[in-house]
Each structure stands twice: as C-alpha cells, then as structure tokens.
Design a protein around this motif. Structure first.
Motif, PDB file in Angstrom:
ATOM      1  N   VAL A  15     -30.544  50.058 -10.735  1.00 47.40           N
ATOM      2  CA  VAL A  15     -29.462  49.877 -11.698  1.00 47.40           C
ATOM      3  C   VAL A  15     -30.008  49.812 -13.129  1.00 47.40           C
ATOM      4  CG1 VAL A  15     -27.646  48.308 -12.468  1.00 47.40           C
ATOM      5  CG2 VAL A  15     -27.973  48.746 -10.028  1.00 47.40           C
ATOM      6  N   LEU A  59     -23.034  51.406  -9.411  1.00 43.12           N
ATOM      7  CA  LEU A  59     -22.696  50.354  -8.473  1.00 43.12           C
ATOM      8  C   LEU A  59     -21.257  50.501  -7.998  1.00 43.12           C
ATOM      9  CD1 LEU A  59     -24.286  47.324 -10.333  1.00 43.12           C
ATOM     10  CD2 LEU A  59     -24.919  48.060  -8.039  1.00 43.12           C
ATOM     11  N   THR A  60     -21.029  50.230  -6.748  1.00 42.75           N
ATOM     12  CA  THR A  60     -19.668  50.100  -6.250  1.00 42.75           C
ATOM     13  C   THR A  60     -19.140  48.733  -6.714  1.00 42.75           C
ATOM     14  OG1 THR A  60     -20.382  49.036  -4.201  1.00 42.75           O
ATOM     15  CG2 THR A  60     -20.255  51.452  -4.204  1.00 42.75           C
ATOM     16  N   PRO A  61     -17.844  48.500  -6.659  1.00 44.66           N
ATOM     17  CA  PRO A  61     -17.319  47.181  -7.061  1.00 44.66           C
ATOM     18  C   PRO A  61     -17.993  46.026  -6.323  1.00 44.66           C
ATOM     19  CG  PRO A  61     -15.525  48.737  -6.883  1.00 44.66           C
ATOM     20  CD  PRO A  61     -16.741  49.457  -6.373  1.00 44.66           C
ATOM     21  N   GLU A  64     -21.550  45.489  -7.596  1.00 47.02           N
ATOM     22  CA  GLU A  64     -21.653  44.714  -8.834  1.00 47.02           C
ATOM     23  C   GLU A  64     -21.748  43.226  -8.539  1.00 47.02           C
ATOM     24  OE1 GLU A  64     -18.409  45.732 -11.342  1.00 47.02           O
ATOM     25  OE2 GLU A  64     -19.120  47.777 -11.750  1.00 47.02           O
ATOM     26  N   ARG A  65     -20.946  42.760  -7.587  1.00 45.49           N
ATOM     27  CA  ARG A  65     -20.977  41.339  -7.243  1.00 45.49           C
ATOM     28  C   ARG A  65     -22.286  40.966  -6.548  1.00 45.49           C
ATOM     29  NH1 ARG A  65     -15.652  42.649  -5.647  1.00 45.49           N
ATOM     30  NH2 ARG A  65     -16.073  42.324  -3.425  1.00 45.49           N
ATOM     31  N   LEU A  67     -25.153  42.467  -6.981  1.00 45.58           N
ATOM     32  CA  LEU A  67     -26.233  42.502  -7.971  1.00 45.58           C
ATOM     33  C   LEU A  67     -26.272  41.214  -8.791  1.00 45.58           C
ATOM     34  CD1 LEU A  67     -28.515  44.004  -9.405  1.00 45.58           C
ATOM     35  CD2 LEU A  67     -26.800  44.979 -10.945  1.00 45.58           C
ATOM     36  N   THR A  68     -25.118  40.674  -9.147  1.00 51.96           N
ATOM     37  CA  THR A  68     -25.078  39.426  -9.907  1.00 51.96           C
ATOM     38  C   THR A  68     -25.790  38.317  -9.146  1.00 51.96           C
ATOM     39  OG1 THR A  68     -23.026  39.992 -11.046  1.00 51.96           O
ATOM     40  CG2 THR A  68     -23.570  37.656 -10.883  1.00 51.96           C
ATOM     41  N   ASP A 134     -25.310  36.040 -14.877  1.00 52.95           N
ATOM     42  CA  ASP A 134     -25.857  37.349 -14.518  1.00 52.95           C
ATOM     43  C   ASP A 134     -27.322  37.271 -14.102  1.00 52.95           C
ATOM     44  OD1 ASP A 134     -23.441  38.582 -15.183  1.00 52.95           O
ATOM     45  OD2 ASP A 134     -24.000  38.674 -17.291  1.00 52.95           O
TER      46      ASP A 134
END
Length: 289
Positions: A15, A59-61, A64-65, A67-68, A134
């Motif tokens: 990413v 990233l898919t939705p 994203e979560r 990755l956080t 993040d």
C-alpha cells in the motif's frame, strides 16, 4: 497456516509503495515472496484485501480497516523491539495543523538535553487523532477531545483563539477582534480536526460554515477574501503567510491542548514528554483578554 507479522508488513509495504515490485525492494525480498505473503494473509482471513489490476493496486473497503489495525500491530512490534534493544529511538508525535506553536522549538531543545538517547519527531496527519489510530505515531497532540474510548489523554496547556482574515479586509486594521465581528459572515472550517464550532456564537448570530480539507486550502480560501477563519494561536505562530492576517479574539474561549495515546498501551516516554510540554506552556506569558 497462521497470521504472521511478515504478512502484515507485506500488506503495509504494498500500500505504501503502490506496487508489489517496490514493496519487495523495501522489504529486501523477492516480488514472489511479497505475493505469497499477501495471498497467505487473504487466505487466512478468508477475504480479499487488495484489488489488483495491471496498473493499479488498491485496498478493498475491508482491506482499509485491516490495514489500520495492521499498522497498530506493526507499531507495537517496533516499540517492543526498541524497548528490548534499549537503543536510540524515535518518539513519533502526530499533530493535525500545528505542533505546539511557539513552544515547539523549546520543547525539542529541552527533550534533546534531557533525553539524548531519544529523538523527538513530529509528524503531520490531518485526521481526528493526528495519525494515532492509523498507527503512524505513538503519541498525538490534539486540540479536541477524542470521542473514541480507546484513546486516553492528558492536558498540556491552553492556547488563545485568533481570527484569520485577508490582509486587505477592513477588520484587519484592528489590533483585536470579537466573535460577534464574524456573525453572519462566511467561515472556513475543517470538521475533522478544527476547533471552530457553531456553539461559539448565539444560534441567531452564527456564521455560515464552508468545509475545507487541508491547512493550505483553508489559508488560500481566506486569502482570497470574504471568507474568515478562527484557529489556535499555534497556527499563527507556525503558519505565517503573505496576504493573511491573524488577530486575537478577545472574547473567545481558550483551546485546551492534550497529549493522546492508545488506552492500555501508554508509551514509556509519555509522562516525561508531557512534563516537558506542560513546563513550556506554564512558562509562557499569561493569557490575556
């Protein structure tokens, strides 16, 4: 197969770099190894995290979560490693628009003198927690109270509010202003990190708010004229700009500055850093109206 740290590192690297090839370079491994790590992670979680094409990786939705949370895990792993190694380390502190205003330099010098083994690094992140959620930083300077129960804070000090306007605006001729001077006018705000809210004015006298997404956009909009802003004095200290005037607001409530961290994962340096910053605010001239 179980989820491993190397899988999370591969996801973050892809990413951050934008490609599997560049991620492999950053991680000092082959592109095939990166691909296998991402596939293993997706297989373990039972879902697709990255959307791939010949030119683009996104990233898919759900990705994203994930990755956080992955960044937070990676941050904790890094901190554990550094704690054990007892080597020189960075203390990463996030902020949204301004660090500590006029106190920033003094805090950096004091920290360097008291903690020569540690390097204080301020990082800008225009998010509600200044990069804390993040996983970009371990501490954050906030000027709004976080709503997230996972975040703990300690008070550092307070700052005056100032009005922000174009240099050629008639109001700029005055040395100080009042909130009522902006009643019914157009006010630029950042809803994510800003401290300017309608409750500063009576309901029937509130300005018209228009959203902005960055400090640069905010200042540019105000410099064009007929749009105003209200911010902390820290912004005035750190972001002077041609065409922009900052004027004290005599009747505005002060802004509380806080240091934040993950609840239950308080960095070992948090108390020491808070003490240095609190001392800097305490030594500043008393706030006047």
């Amino acid at each position: 197969m179980s989820l491993e740290i190397r899988h999370l590192r591969a996801l973050a690297a892809v990413v951050d770099t934008g490609t599997f090839t560049d991620a492999a370079i950053e991680l000092h491994c082959s592109q095939a190894a990166v691909s296998r790590a991402i596939l293993a992670l997706e297989t373990q979680l039972g879902t697709q995290l990255l959307s791939r094409s010949t030119r683009h990786v996104a990233l898919t939705p759900l990705g994203e979560r994930v990755l956080t949370r992955a960044r937070r895990v990676l941050l904790e792993v890094r901190l554990i490693t550094e704690e054990v190694a007892e080597t020189t380390r960075e203390v990463r502190v996030g902020y949204a628009w301004s660090t500590l205003g006029a106190h920033t330099g003094a805090v950096q010098r004091t920290w360097r003198a008291q903690h020569p083994e540690s390097h204080l690094v301020f990082r800008q992140s225009n998010t509600a927690t200044a990069g804390l959620l993040d996983g970009e930083v371990e501490l954050a300077v906030l000027r709004t109270v976080p709503r997230d129960p996972r975040i703990e804070t300690v008070r550092l000090g307070e700052e005056r509010r100032v009005a922000v306007l174009a240099n050629d605006d008639p109001l700029a001729r005055r040395r100080a202003l009042l909130l009522d001077d902006f009643a019914g006018k157009t006010m630029a705000v950042d809803a994510r990190t800003g401290t300017t809210v309608s409750s500063l004015w009576p309901a029937e006298r509130a300005p018209v708010f228009i959203p902005t997404s960055s400090l640069d956009e905010w200042l540019t909009l105000i410099a064009d004229g007929d749009v105003y802003g209200v911010t902390s004095e820290a912004t005035a200290a750190q972001h002077p700009r041609p065409g922009i005037a900052y004027r004290p607001l005599r009747d505005a409530p002060t802004i509380e500055v806080r240091l934040a961290w993950w609840r239950g994962a308080k960095p070992a340096v948090a108390d020491a850093l808070a003490q240095v910053i609190i001392a800097a605010y305490d030594e500043a001239p008393q706030l006047t109206r």
